[in-house]
Write a protein that holds these residues in place. Structure first.
Motif, PDB file in Angstrom:
ATOM      1  N   PHE A   1      44.000  97.096 -34.786  1.00  0.00           N
ATOM      2  CA  PHE A   1      44.467  97.905 -33.667  1.00  0.00           C
ATOM      3  C   PHE A   1      45.431  97.059 -32.849  1.00  0.00           C
ATOM      4  O   PHE A   1      45.073  95.979 -32.375  1.00  0.00           O
ATOM      5  CB  PHE A   1      43.297  98.361 -32.793  1.00  0.00           C
ATOM      6  CG  PHE A   1      42.315  99.224 -33.524  1.00  0.00           C
ATOM      7  CD1 PHE A   1      42.580 100.567 -33.727  1.00  0.00           C
ATOM      8  CD2 PHE A   1      41.139  98.692 -34.032  1.00  0.00           C
ATOM      9  CE1 PHE A   1      41.683 101.373 -34.420  1.00  0.00           C
ATOM     10  CE2 PHE A   1      40.242  99.482 -34.727  1.00  0.00           C
ATOM     11  CZ  PHE A   1      40.515 100.835 -34.920  1.00  0.00           C
ATOM     12  N   THR A   2      46.659  97.532 -32.692  1.00  0.00           N
ATOM     13  CA  THR A   2      47.660  96.781 -31.957  1.00  0.00           C
ATOM     14  C   THR A   2      48.255  97.660 -30.866  1.00  0.00           C
ATOM     15  O   THR A   2      47.948  98.850 -30.757  1.00  0.00           O
ATOM     16  CB  THR A   2      48.746  96.238 -32.909  1.00  0.00           C
ATOM     17  OG1 THR A   2      49.607  95.347 -32.204  1.00  0.00           O
ATOM     18  CG2 THR A   2      49.574  97.373 -33.511  1.00  0.00           C
ATOM     19  N   GLY A   3      49.115  97.071 -30.046  1.00  0.00           N
ATOM     20  CA  GLY A   3      49.723  97.802 -28.938  1.00  0.00           C
ATOM     21  C   GLY A   3      49.988  96.861 -27.780  1.00  0.00           C
ATOM     22  O   GLY A   3      49.609  95.686 -27.810  1.00  0.00           O
ATOM     23  N   ILE A   4      50.639  97.367 -26.755  1.00  0.00           N
ATOM     24  CA  ILE A   4      50.963  96.543 -25.594  1.00  0.00           C
ATOM     25  C   ILE A   4      49.684  96.164 -24.855  1.00  0.00           C
ATOM     26  O   ILE A   4      48.611  96.707 -25.120  1.00  0.00           O
ATOM     27  CB  ILE A   4      51.930  97.275 -24.644  1.00  0.00           C
ATOM     28  CG1 ILE A   4      51.276  98.550 -24.085  1.00  0.00           C
ATOM     29  CG2 ILE A   4      53.243  97.609 -25.358  1.00  0.00           C
ATOM     30  CD1 ILE A   4      52.090  99.221 -22.994  1.00  0.00           C
ATOM     31  N   SER A   5      49.803  95.225 -23.926  1.00  0.00           N
ATOM     32  CA  SER A   5      48.659  94.844 -23.099  1.00  0.00           C
ATOM     33  C   SER A   5      48.109  96.086 -22.392  1.00  0.00           C
ATOM     34  O   SER A   5      48.877  96.926 -21.920  1.00  0.00           O
ATOM     35  CB  SER A   5      49.070  93.798 -22.068  1.00  0.00           C
ATOM     36  OG  SER A   5      49.460  92.616 -22.706  1.00  0.00           O
ATOM     37  N   SER A   6      46.803  96.203 -22.354  1.00  0.00           N
ATOM     38  CA  SER A   6      46.065  97.313 -21.751  1.00  0.00           C
ATOM     39  C   SER A   6      46.126  98.590 -22.588  1.00  0.00           C
ATOM     40  O   SER A   6      45.723  99.661 -22.125  1.00  0.00           O
ATOM     41  CB  SER A   6      46.527  97.613 -20.318  1.00  0.00           C
ATOM     42  OG  SER A   6      47.769  98.295 -20.307  1.00  0.00           O
ATOM     43  N   ALA A   7      46.596  98.495 -23.838  1.00  0.00           N
ATOM     44  CA  ALA A   7      46.622  99.679 -24.700  1.00  0.00           C
ATOM     45  C   ALA A   7      45.221 100.085 -25.139  1.00  0.00           C
ATOM     46  O   ALA A   7      44.998 101.222 -25.548  1.00  0.00           O
ATOM     47  CB  ALA A   7      47.503  99.427 -25.929  1.00  0.00           C
ATOM     48  N   GLY A   8      44.273  99.133 -25.089  1.00  0.00           N
ATOM     49  CA  GLY A   8      42.897  99.448 -25.466  1.00  0.00           C
ATOM     50  C   GLY A   8      42.463  98.835 -26.783  1.00  0.00           C
ATOM     51  O   GLY A   8      41.520  99.314 -27.421  1.00  0.00           O
ATOM     52  N   LYS A   9      43.097  97.737 -27.184  1.00  0.00           N
ATOM     53  CA  LYS A   9      42.792  97.105 -28.472  1.00  0.00           C
ATOM     54  C   LYS A   9      41.352  96.595 -28.538  1.00  0.00           C
ATOM     55  O   LYS A   9      40.613  96.884 -29.486  1.00  0.00           O
ATOM     56  CB  LYS A   9      43.775  95.937 -28.708  1.00  0.00           C
ATOM     57  CG  LYS A   9      45.238  96.362 -28.711  1.00  0.00           C
ATOM     58  CD  LYS A   9      46.172  95.201 -28.929  1.00  0.00           C
ATOM     59  CE  LYS A   9      46.255  94.231 -27.767  1.00  0.00           C
ATOM     60  NZ  LYS A   9      46.881  94.825 -26.566  1.00  0.00           N
ATOM     61  N   SER A  10      40.950  95.817 -27.532  1.00  0.00           N
ATOM     62  CA  SER A  10      39.580  95.304 -27.510  1.00  0.00           C
ATOM     63  C   SER A  10      38.578  96.415 -27.246  1.00  0.00           C
ATOM     64  O   SER A  10      37.462  96.402 -27.779  1.00  0.00           O
ATOM     65  CB  SER A  10      39.445  94.214 -26.442  1.00  0.00           C
ATOM     66  OG  SER A  10      40.297  93.119 -26.715  1.00  0.00           O
ATOM     67  N   THR A  11      38.979  97.380 -26.436  1.00  0.00           N
ATOM     68  CA  THR A  11      38.086  98.488 -26.095  1.00  0.00           C
ATOM     69  C   THR A  11      37.724  99.308 -27.325  1.00  0.00           C
ATOM     70  O   THR A  11      36.549  99.618 -27.561  1.00  0.00           O
ATOM     71  CB  THR A  11      38.745  99.390 -25.041  1.00  0.00           C
ATOM     72  OG1 THR A  11      39.055  98.618 -23.878  1.00  0.00           O
ATOM     73  CG2 THR A  11      37.820 100.529 -24.656  1.00  0.00           C
ATOM     74  N   ILE A  12      38.733  99.651 -28.144  1.00  0.00           N
ATOM     75  CA  ILE A  12      38.446 100.451 -29.334  1.00  0.00           C
ATOM     76  C   ILE A  12      37.667  99.628 -30.360  1.00  0.00           C
ATOM     77  O   ILE A  12      36.805 100.148 -31.074  1.00  0.00           O
ATOM     78  CB  ILE A  12      39.739 101.027 -29.944  1.00  0.00           C
ATOM     79  CG1 ILE A  12      39.425 102.163 -30.895  1.00  0.00           C
ATOM     80  CG2 ILE A  12      40.560  99.956 -30.634  1.00  0.00           C
ATOM     81  CD1 ILE A  12      38.865 103.384 -30.232  1.00  0.00           C
ATOM     82  N   ALA A  13      37.935  98.307 -30.408  1.00  0.00           N
ATOM     83  CA  ALA A  13      37.138  97.441 -31.292  1.00  0.00           C
ATOM     84  C   ALA A  13      35.678  97.453 -30.867  1.00  0.00           C
ATOM     85  O   ALA A  13      34.771  97.469 -31.709  1.00  0.00           O
ATOM     86  CB  ALA A  13      37.691  96.021 -31.269  1.00  0.00           C
TER      87      ALA A  13
END
Length: 299
Positions: free
Chosen positions: A126-138
């Motif tokens: 899961f990638t994206g800009i900062s605050s896109a939710g990468k760690s959250t979705i993980a």
């Protein structure tokens, strides 16, 4: 000074500074040496500079006046000169971020700014800009029984003609609203004392494991309700992968653009990439997790 050995991002580290976040390793021939020492205020022959850093081919300097100076040379040596009053946790925080990013680039390794989960030996970044939710979705997929391979930096290895993900630091870094949403323990350690962001330890994977990469998902936000996804192709796909390379701004000054182009081209030609749009609010972690699992992971 006594050293200890660790493994992260597919590399064996020999370190004078203790790295309790990492998995210990008994390897006799390290890939990287981390030591304390004197670091100059400027590089002798810098090709260019940016905010807090200078760089040239095989040489990189990162200066944070409140924490430490870091020098990365030849993809093998990291020298740290900390302030006397600096907390060890602060030193490690920036060692694992920009300093590690420069080291990976010097070694010609491809690192995507993102988190990776896996199930049944299939990895999803899961990638994206900062605050896109990468760690959250993980974290959402972790709740559903997936393994978290890495958070923040996803190092991709294609040395075996396939693309694999190496395990990163066994933790997730979650903002306070996500911690509350998931009913996490209130005693989680803060990433930095002044940030409402917390470190959630997760079970460490075997150091030798590397997981085949199956899909990459770009997370974006929108101001309308509902979720939407589409597969990305061609030049747009290449550009997304390039833009979401970890510390992409270092590449030109480190003379790594050609190697990076080849790495990204190989990745773009082999691994499907999907763009997922979600509402910017409210927080819908498990709903988005279910949506991605149903509509993308089962493709």
């Amino acid at each position: 000074m006594k050293t200890k050995t660790y493994r992260v991002n597919g590399l064996n580290l020999s370190s004078e500074i203790e790295l309790p976040e990492l998995v210990s390793s008994n390897v006799q021939k390290p890939d990287v040496w981390i030591r304390f020492g004197s670091v100059p205020d400027h590089l002798p022959e810098a090709a260019g500079s940016g905010v807090l850093y200078e760089a040239s081919k095989d040489d990189f300097l990162f200066k944070l006046n409140t924490v430490a100076k870091y020098r990365v040379q030849n993809g093998k040596y990291i020298t740290i000169e900390p302030l006397e009053t600096t907390d060890q946790k602060e030193i490690r925080l920036f060692l694992f971020a920009s300093t590690m990013g420069a080291l990976l680039h010097q070694r010609g390794m491809l690192a995507i700014h993102g988190s990776c989960v896996a199930k049944e030996n299939k990895g999803i970044i899961f990638t994206g800009i900062s605050s896109a939710g990468k760690s959250t979705i993980a974290a959402g997929f972790y709740i559903k029984g997936y393994s978290v391979i890495t958070d923040d930096i996803a190092v991709i290895d294609n040395s075996e003609k396939k693309h694999f993900i190496h395990p990163g630091i066994p933790h997730l870094k979650l903002w306070q609203d996500v911690v509350y949403y998931m009913n996490e323990e209130s005693n989680l350690e803060r990433v930095r004392s002044e940030l409402e962001k917390y470190r959630k330890p997760i079970p460490a994977l075997k150091p030798s494991i590397h997981v085949p990469l199956e899909k990459i998902i770009l997370l974006t936000t929108k101001n309308t309700p509902g979720f939407h996804f589409e597969e990305v192709f061609g030049a747009d796909k290449f550009q997304i992968l390039r833009q979401n390379t970890y510390r992409v701004q270092f590449l030109e000054m480190l003379n790594q653009l050609e190697i990076h182009f080849k790495n990204i081209s190989s990745l773009a030609s082999s691994i499907p990439l999907y763009k997922v749009e979600r509402p910017s609010s409210p927080l819908q972690v498990m709903e988005l997790t279910d949506y991605i699992e149903k509509h993308i992971l089962h493709i």
